[in-house]
Scaffold this active site. Sequence first.
Site, PDB file in Angstrom:
ATOM      1  N   LYS A 145       0.847  -1.196   0.000  1.00 44.81           N
ATOM      2  CA  LYS A 145       0.000   0.000   0.000  1.00 44.81           C
ATOM      3  C   LYS A 145       0.885   1.250   0.000  1.00 44.81           C
ATOM      4  O   LYS A 145       1.940   1.285   0.619  1.00 44.81           O
ATOM      5  CB  LYS A 145      -0.913   0.001   1.224  1.00 44.81           C
ATOM      6  CG  LYS A 145      -2.017  -1.055   1.109  1.00 44.81           C
ATOM      7  CD  LYS A 145      -2.989  -1.007   2.258  1.00 44.81           C
ATOM      8  CE  LYS A 145      -3.834   0.211   2.306  1.00 44.81           C
ATOM      9  NZ  LYS A 145      -4.960   0.258   1.370  1.00 44.81           N
ATOM     10  N   SER A 146       0.397   2.285  -0.655  1.00 46.36           N
ATOM     11  CA  SER A 146       1.172   3.520  -0.790  1.00 46.36           C
ATOM     12  C   SER A 146       1.461   4.176   0.556  1.00 46.36           C
ATOM     13  O   SER A 146       2.497   4.807   0.733  1.00 46.36           O
ATOM     14  CB  SER A 146       0.458   4.505  -1.720  1.00 46.36           C
ATOM     15  OG  SER A 146      -0.813   4.833  -1.222  1.00 46.36           O
ATOM     16  N   THR A 147       0.570   4.026   1.524  1.00 46.95           N
ATOM     17  CA  THR A 147       0.793   4.612   2.849  1.00 46.95           C
ATOM     18  C   THR A 147       2.107   4.120   3.446  1.00 46.95           C
ATOM     19  O   THR A 147       2.876   4.906   4.006  1.00 46.95           O
ATOM     20  CB  THR A 147      -0.388   4.277   3.785  1.00 46.95           C
ATOM     21  OG1 THR A 147      -1.585   4.794   3.211  1.00 46.95           O
ATOM     22  CG2 THR A 147      -0.188   4.853   5.172  1.00 46.95           C
ATOM     23  N   TYR A 148       2.383   2.829   3.320  1.00 45.05           N
ATOM     24  CA  TYR A 148       3.647   2.280   3.824  1.00 45.05           C
ATOM     25  C   TYR A 148       4.812   2.603   2.889  1.00 45.05           C
ATOM     26  O   TYR A 148       5.896   2.973   3.334  1.00 45.05           O
ATOM     27  CB  TYR A 148       3.531   0.773   4.041  1.00 45.05           C
ATOM     28  CG  TYR A 148       2.816   0.422   5.329  1.00 45.05           C
ATOM     29  CD1 TYR A 148       3.411   0.674   6.564  1.00 45.05           C
ATOM     30  CD2 TYR A 148       1.558  -0.158   5.316  1.00 45.05           C
ATOM     31  CE1 TYR A 148       2.765   0.365   7.739  1.00 45.05           C
ATOM     32  CE2 TYR A 148       0.903  -0.474   6.500  1.00 45.05           C
ATOM     33  CZ  TYR A 148       1.511  -0.211   7.714  1.00 45.05           C
ATOM     34  OH  TYR A 148       0.870  -0.514   8.885  1.00 45.05           O
ATOM     35  N   THR A 162       2.380 -15.174   3.922  1.00 43.97           N
ATOM     36  CA  THR A 162       3.483 -14.621   4.700  1.00 43.97           C
ATOM     37  C   THR A 162       3.935 -13.333   4.025  1.00 43.97           C
ATOM     38  O   THR A 162       4.209 -13.311   2.836  1.00 43.97           O
ATOM     39  CB  THR A 162       4.646 -15.627   4.813  1.00 43.97           C
ATOM     40  OG1 THR A 162       4.180 -16.772   5.543  1.00 43.97           O
ATOM     41  CG2 THR A 162       5.834 -15.028   5.547  1.00 43.97           C
ATOM     42  N   GLU A 183       6.525  -9.975   3.957  1.00 39.56           N
ATOM     43  CA  GLU A 183       7.827  -9.460   4.386  1.00 39.56           C
ATOM     44  C   GLU A 183       7.782  -7.951   4.320  1.00 39.56           C
ATOM     45  O   GLU A 183       7.416  -7.374   3.289  1.00 39.56           O
ATOM     46  CB  GLU A 183       8.949  -9.977   3.490  1.00 39.56           C
ATOM     47  CG  GLU A 183      10.325  -9.581   4.001  1.00 39.56           C
ATOM     48  CD  GLU A 183      11.123  -8.732   3.026  1.00 39.56           C
ATOM     49  OE1 GLU A 183      12.010  -8.001   3.488  1.00 39.56           O
ATOM     50  OE2 GLU A 183      10.848  -8.783   1.820  1.00 39.56           O
ATOM     51  N   GLN A 190      -2.204  -4.784  -1.201  1.00 35.75           N
ATOM     52  CA  GLN A 190      -3.363  -5.059  -2.057  1.00 35.75           C
ATOM     53  C   GLN A 190      -3.103  -6.286  -2.910  1.00 35.75           C
ATOM     54  O   GLN A 190      -2.049  -6.401  -3.546  1.00 35.75           O
ATOM     55  CB  GLN A 190      -3.678  -3.883  -2.973  1.00 35.75           C
ATOM     56  CG  GLN A 190      -4.930  -4.144  -3.812  1.00 35.75           C
ATOM     57  CD  GLN A 190      -5.278  -2.989  -4.718  1.00 35.75           C
ATOM     58  OE1 GLN A 190      -4.584  -2.729  -5.689  1.00 35.75           O
ATOM     59  NE2 GLN A 190      -6.355  -2.304  -4.383  1.00 35.75           N
ATOM     60  N   GLN A 220      -0.270 -23.288   4.360  1.00 40.31           N
ATOM     61  CA  GLN A 220       0.461 -22.716   5.496  1.00 40.31           C
ATOM     62  C   GLN A 220      -0.443 -21.881   6.390  1.00 40.31           C
ATOM     63  O   GLN A 220      -1.346 -21.203   5.920  1.00 40.31           O
ATOM     64  CB  GLN A 220       1.662 -21.894   5.013  1.00 40.31           C
ATOM     65  CG  GLN A 220       1.324 -20.620   4.281  1.00 40.31           C
ATOM     66  CD  GLN A 220       2.561 -19.956   3.688  1.00 40.31           C
ATOM     67  OE1 GLN A 220       3.603 -20.572   3.508  1.00 40.31           O
ATOM     68  NE2 GLN A 220       2.440 -18.691   3.388  1.00 40.31           N
TER      69      GLN A 220
END
Length: 171
Positions: free
Chosen positions: A94-97, A118, A120, A139, A163
Amino acid sequence: MIEPFVEVQIRKNGDQELISYGTSSFGYDVRCANEFKVFTNINSAVVDPKNFDESSFVNVESDICIIPPNSFALARTVEYFRIPRNVLTICLGKSTYARCGIIVNVTPLEPEWEGHVTLEFSNTTPLPAKIYANEGVAQMVFLESDEDCDESYKDRSGKYQGQKGVTLPRT
């Protein structure tokens, strides 16, 4: 295909602003659970994908995860996925991060793969970085084919099939 499934995009919980999750225009914004494995070098282990040393991580269970500068953490999605035989799924951060220097990396979810994804998180900054559990982090984009694949992840008995939880490298 997605459990739990949120039919709309959620941006608030009462008066609290959230990083959005749920159905978006052409995808689905996933949340990360509150289980994290934060990379540490306190044991001076060598990072070897063929012989991964679990002591390279510190387990954290919290609604917030602090990733040290120039380091990374693993987490998992809240959502459990069952990908159809004619769908390939790609995950983008996401662009926020991204605008905070936090990169989300996930390999494609192949046809008939299932499990918790999972995630990262790479902190590319020289400062500690914060990740919020139970809020949007990435997303999923679904690419549907007009025919089924010849051989699916399930057909190959893929090593990450089914998993649950944060899954470390397997050989």
